[in-house]
Design a protein around this motif. Structure first.
Motif, PDB file in Angstrom:
ATOM      1  N   ALA A   1     -12.288   8.630  -7.661  1.00  0.00           N
ATOM      2  CA  ALA A   1     -12.867   7.948  -8.783  1.00  0.00           C
ATOM      3  C   ALA A   1     -11.588   7.393  -9.706  1.00  0.00           C
ATOM      4  N   ALA A   2     -10.401   8.129  -9.755  1.00  0.00           N
ATOM      5  CA  ALA A   2      -9.036   7.584 -10.361  1.00  0.00           C
ATOM      6  C   ALA A   2      -8.555   6.469  -9.686  1.00  0.00           C
ATOM      7  N   VAL A   3      -8.637   6.337  -8.140  1.00  0.00           N
ATOM      8  CA  VAL A   3      -8.101   5.022  -7.554  1.00  0.00           C
ATOM      9  C   VAL A   3      -9.269   3.831  -7.700  1.00  0.00           C
ATOM     10  N   VAL A   4     -10.588   3.950  -7.889  1.00  0.00           N
ATOM     11  CA  VAL A   4     -11.282   2.843  -8.212  1.00  0.00           C
ATOM     12  C   VAL A   4     -11.496   2.552  -9.682  1.00  0.00           C
ATOM     13  N   ALA A   5     -10.834   3.512 -10.581  1.00  0.00           N
ATOM     14  CA  ALA A   5     -10.773   3.133 -11.819  1.00  0.00           C
ATOM     15  C   ALA A   5      -9.520   2.161 -12.102  1.00  0.00           C
ATOM     16  N   ALA A   6      -8.379   2.709 -11.576  1.00  0.00           N
ATOM     17  CA  ALA A   6      -7.097   2.129 -11.407  1.00  0.00           C
ATOM     18  C   ALA A   6      -7.371   0.679 -10.906  1.00  0.00           C
ATOM     19  N   LEU A   7      -7.906   0.573  -9.751  1.00  0.00           N
ATOM     20  CA  LEU A   7      -8.205  -0.868  -9.112  1.00  0.00           C
ATOM     21  C   LEU A   7      -8.883  -1.707 -10.145  1.00  0.00           C
TER      22      LEU A   7
ATOM     23  N   ARG B   1      -9.140  -1.350 -13.588  1.00  0.00           N
ATOM     24  CA  ARG B   1      -8.018  -1.912 -14.588  1.00  0.00           C
ATOM     25  C   ARG B   1      -7.210  -3.079 -14.018  1.00  0.00           C
ATOM     26  N   ALA B   2      -6.427  -2.641 -12.709  1.00  0.00           N
ATOM     27  CA  ALA B   2      -5.412  -3.596 -12.350  1.00  0.00           C
ATOM     28  C   ALA B   2      -5.996  -5.224 -12.211  1.00  0.00           C
ATOM     29  N   ASP B   3      -7.186  -5.431 -11.556  1.00  0.00           N
ATOM     30  CA  ASP B   3      -7.631  -6.641 -11.336  1.00  0.00           C
ATOM     31  C   ASP B   3      -8.763  -7.066 -12.247  1.00  0.00           C
ATOM     32  N   GLY B   4      -8.965  -6.429 -13.252  1.00  0.00           N
ATOM     33  CA  GLY B   4      -9.893  -6.755 -14.177  1.00  0.00           C
ATOM     34  C   GLY B   4     -11.505  -6.834 -13.359  1.00  0.00           C
ATOM     35  N   GLY B   5     -11.463  -5.768 -12.395  1.00  0.00           N
ATOM     36  CA  GLY B   5     -13.133  -5.697 -11.775  1.00  0.00           C
ATOM     37  C   GLY B   5     -13.279  -6.644 -10.694  1.00  0.00           C
TER      38      GLY B   5
ATOM     39  N   ALA C   1     -12.145  -6.677  -7.658  1.00  0.00           N
ATOM     40  CA  ALA C   1     -12.287  -5.955  -6.268  1.00  0.00           C
ATOM     41  C   ALA C   1     -13.731  -5.564  -6.143  1.00  0.00           C
ATOM     42  N   GLY C   2     -14.335  -4.868  -7.299  1.00  0.00           N
ATOM     43  CA  GLY C   2     -15.570  -4.437  -7.401  1.00  0.00           C
ATOM     44  C   GLY C   2     -16.581  -5.286  -7.127  1.00  0.00           C
ATOM     45  N   ARG C   3     -16.281  -6.701  -7.954  1.00  0.00           N
ATOM     46  CA  ARG C   3     -17.355  -7.844  -7.823  1.00  0.00           C
ATOM     47  C   ARG C   3     -17.354  -8.617  -6.708  1.00  0.00           C
ATOM     48  N   ASP C   4     -16.097  -8.982  -6.070  1.00  0.00           N
ATOM     49  CA  ASP C   4     -16.084 -10.060  -4.954  1.00  0.00           C
ATOM     50  C   ASP C   4     -15.256  -9.512  -3.534  1.00  0.00           C
ATOM     51  N   GLY C   5     -14.823  -8.090  -3.949  1.00  0.00           N
ATOM     52  CA  GLY C   5     -14.018  -7.768  -2.768  1.00  0.00           C
ATOM     53  C   GLY C   5     -12.663  -7.809  -2.890  1.00  0.00           C
ATOM     54  N   ILE C   6     -11.685  -7.001  -2.109  1.00  0.00           N
ATOM     55  CA  ILE C   6     -10.319  -7.079  -2.281  1.00  0.00           C
ATOM     56  C   ILE C   6      -9.825  -8.172  -1.554  1.00  0.00           C
ATOM     57  N   ALA C   7      -9.275  -9.220  -2.142  1.00  0.00           N
ATOM     58  CA  ALA C   7      -8.757 -10.685  -1.651  1.00  0.00           C
ATOM     59  C   ALA C   7      -7.287 -10.683  -1.578  1.00  0.00           C
ATOM     60  N   ARG C   8      -6.504  -9.610  -2.066  1.00  0.00           N
ATOM     61  CA  ARG C   8      -5.222  -9.659  -2.018  1.00  0.00           C
ATOM     62  C   ARG C   8      -4.604  -8.204  -1.617  1.00  0.00           C
ATOM     63  N   ARG C   9      -3.412  -8.026  -1.247  1.00  0.00           N
ATOM     64  CA  ARG C   9      -2.818  -6.828  -0.633  1.00  0.00           C
ATOM     65  C   ARG C   9      -2.723  -6.076  -2.228  1.00  0.00           C
ATOM     66  N   HIS C  10      -3.162  -4.764  -2.287  1.00  0.00           N
ATOM     67  CA  HIS C  10      -3.147  -3.870  -3.158  1.00  0.00           C
ATOM     68  C   HIS C  10      -2.428  -2.622  -2.854  1.00  0.00           C
ATOM     69  N   THR C  11      -1.318  -1.898  -3.438  1.00  0.00           N
ATOM     70  CA  THR C  11      -0.889  -0.779  -2.926  1.00  0.00           C
ATOM     71  C   THR C  11      -0.911   0.495  -3.977  1.00  0.00           C
ATOM     72  N   LEU C  12      -0.761   1.562  -3.268  1.00  0.00           N
ATOM     73  CA  LEU C  12      -0.955   2.779  -4.043  1.00  0.00           C
ATOM     74  C   LEU C  12       0.352   3.627  -3.485  1.00  0.00           C
ATOM     75  N   TYR C  13       0.863   4.350  -4.417  1.00  0.00           N
ATOM     76  CA  TYR C  13       2.218   5.225  -4.315  1.00  0.00           C
ATOM     77  C   TYR C  13       1.936   6.764  -4.465  1.00  0.00           C
ATOM     78  N   VAL C  14       2.604   7.032  -3.474  1.00  0.00           N
ATOM     79  CA  VAL C  14       2.514   8.628  -3.246  1.00  0.00           C
ATOM     80  C   VAL C  14       3.811   9.179  -2.553  1.00  0.00           C
ATOM     81  N   SER C  15       4.062  10.614  -2.433  1.00  0.00           N
ATOM     82  CA  SER C  15       5.056  10.845  -1.800  1.00  0.00           C
ATOM     83  C   SER C  15       4.733  11.787  -0.587  1.00  0.00           C
ATOM     84  N   SER C  16       5.470  11.993   0.462  1.00  0.00           N
ATOM     85  CA  SER C  16       5.315  12.938   1.455  1.00  0.00           C
ATOM     86  C   SER C  16       4.628  14.253   1.279  1.00  0.00           C
ATOM     87  N   GLN C  17       4.623  14.725  -0.002  1.00  0.00           N
ATOM     88  CA  GLN C  17       4.028  15.946  -0.500  1.00  0.00           C
ATOM     89  C   GLN C  17       3.055  15.788  -1.192  1.00  0.00           C
TER      90      GLN C  17
END
Length: 484
Positions: free
Chosen positions: A152-158, A160-164, A166-182
């Motif tokens: 839910a957080a990922v889709v909310a962040a997505l 906000r990031a592209d103004g909706g 991706a949800g409307r038209d699909g992801i048309a460019r590279r999007h990135t998410l950041y985590v650690s090995s832990q």
């Protein structure tokens, strides 16, 4: 089943559960069943005619119980605690009895408004910021799990990031998410489901000593990806990692996220509930200033039955904007008025159970003082165990426990790293096979470690003492077996 039959069998079920709780220590902690054992005791075909409930209860003992690993056993030290208490069980029973489908305010106003109030209560108990309260721009919701909350957080962040887009038209460019090995694996799964793709999950370096995310490396990755044309979507910081309860530096990570305009999700699934204790609220440093979303699980350490994940957002608009779809058959006057919350718009699925009843029951039964005492007991028992491990030259402690998880390993003199790791895993298997306790392992600094996670409602100092004694005895026996 008539009301009279339900009353009669219901009393038998309650008695069965109470009897189970009373005698739980008589069972081996880890199920001794082999693959296929339970299946072999179940008919291959469903009954043609209905059967009495006596047969169900009889088969609970004959078929089901041999295949149960007893998560509420006071000698269960594996994974993290999975809370279950009397008031929570009764709250869940009330929820099941009502059979509410709380997707809309209109489908049961009490289901929605009780959840709203309980999440405000819980935010107050944890000392979370005002902007997470329902009378501000954000608010709280009960999700099924931290994994569902992550998605839910990922889709909310997505959104906000592209103004909706991706949800409307699909992801048309590279999007990135950041985590650690832990970071918990659910974040990579969320990226896969949301269409970001596992290849675009960027793994940030960690401090070798603390295993906490490196803010400087995060900053460099964000700048590098943006320069290459990617759209950074979200960073996940963890308060209490699954492996070792490492705590990321949320204030420093938050500054990086703010500078780059990236959503900060804080995963405090296990550790967050510790903030009911004022002296432990330092684990949440930076959350008030920087977190866009925050998650913790009462169903782990806080005496509440699975499933009950509490999630807050600082601004509800991206979450609702990403997840709201309104077909004609869901339209109603209350929703159209804008005066109510429809929690269907705050989660992935449409349907939702009345989960708030069990958390409400737990908070009311124990009160803030009772909840604090439970957490403090776990912290105290972990600290005591850690001090004994540190004082024993035959063992190496990873670090002083931050909360109620202790990570350590036998030293295994004369064995190299790979041999020592193999011996540690053999030790764990022998301990678990004994039925006396249940441990799991992790790997940190290139070495296999045993984990002792304390937090079951019935665990006392005597249980921790007995576990430590068994660990020492079995370690000595294993060491003696390899001595010429």
């Amino acid at each position: 089943m008539t009301p009279d039959e339900f009353r009669r069998y219901g009393k038998q079920v309650i008695d069965w559960i109470a009897d189970y709780q009373e005698k739980i220590e008589s069972y081996p902690v880890l199920s001794q069943a082999r693959p296929g054992d339970v299946l072999a005791n179940l008919p291959a075909h469903p009954p043609e005619q209905g059967e009495g409930f006596e047969g169900v209860l009889a088969d609970m003992d004959r078929v089901v119980m041999p295949g149960i690993t007893h998560w509420q056993h006071p000698d269960f030290f594996a994974y993290f605690p999975s809370g279950a208490s009397g008031p929570s069980i009764l709250g869940d029973l009330l929820s099941a009895g009502l059979g509410v489908q709380g997707m809309l305010w209109a489908t049961s106003p009490a289901c929605t408004e009780l959840e709203t109030r309980v999440l405000d209560w819980f935010a107050e108990l944890l000392g979370l910021p005002e902007r997470f309260r329902s009378d501000g721009p954000g608010g709280g919701v009960i999700q099924d799990s931290a994994s569902g909350a992550a998605l839910a957080a990922v889709v909310a962040a997505l959104h906000r990031a592209d103004g909706g887009a991706a949800g409307r038209d699909g992801i048309a460019r590279r999007h990135t998410l950041y985590v650690s090995s832990q970071t918990h694996s659910s974040l990579e799964k969320a990226a896969r489901i949301a269409g970001i793709g596992a290849v675009n999950v960027r793994v940030v370096d960690v401090d070798p000593a603390t295993l906490a995310m490196d803010p400087a490396h995060l900053d460099a990755l964000l700048a590098e990806d943006a320069a290459a044309g990617a759209l950074p979507v979200m960073v996940c910081a963890t308060i209490g990692t699954t492996s070792t309860t490492a705590v990321d530096a949320v204030p420093a990570i938050g500054e990086v996220c703010r500078r780059h305009g990236v959503w900060l999700h804080v995963d405090a699934a296990y550790a967050g509930v510790a903030a009911v204790c004022p002296e432990l609220r330092g684990i949440n440093d930076g959350v008030a200033e920087y977190a866009d979303s925050y998650v913790t699980n009462p169903h782990k350490w806080l005496l509440t039955n699975f499933d009950c994940t509490t999630m807050w957002v600082a601004d509800r608009e991206p979450l609702v904007g990403a997840l709201s779809i309104l077909p004609e058959y869901l339209r109603n006057q209350a929703s159209a008025s804008g005066e109510v919350i429809d929690y269907r718009d705050w989660q992935i699925s449409l349907g939702r159970r009345f989960r708030a009843l069990k958390l409400w029951s737990v908070i009311r039964w124990y009160g803030a003082e009772g909840l604090r005492e439970h957490v403090r007991t776990g912290v105290r028992l972990a600290a005591g165990l850690a001090s004994r491990i540190a004082a024993d030259p035959a063992f190496a402690l990873l670090e002083e426990p931050k909360l109620s998880l202790v990570c350590f390993r036998p030293r295994w003199d004369g064995l190299d790293g790979a041999e020592a790791d193999a011996a540690t895993l053999r030790l764990m298997e022998r301990l678990n096979a004994s039925g006396d306790l249940y441990l799991t392992h992790t790997k940190a600094g290139g070495r296999v470690l045993l984990r002792v996670a304390i937090g079951a409602a019935g665990t006392t100092g005597a249980h921790v003492d007995a576990a430590w004694r068994r660990i020492r005895e079995e370690t000595a026996a294993l060491a003696a077996e390899r001595t010429p």
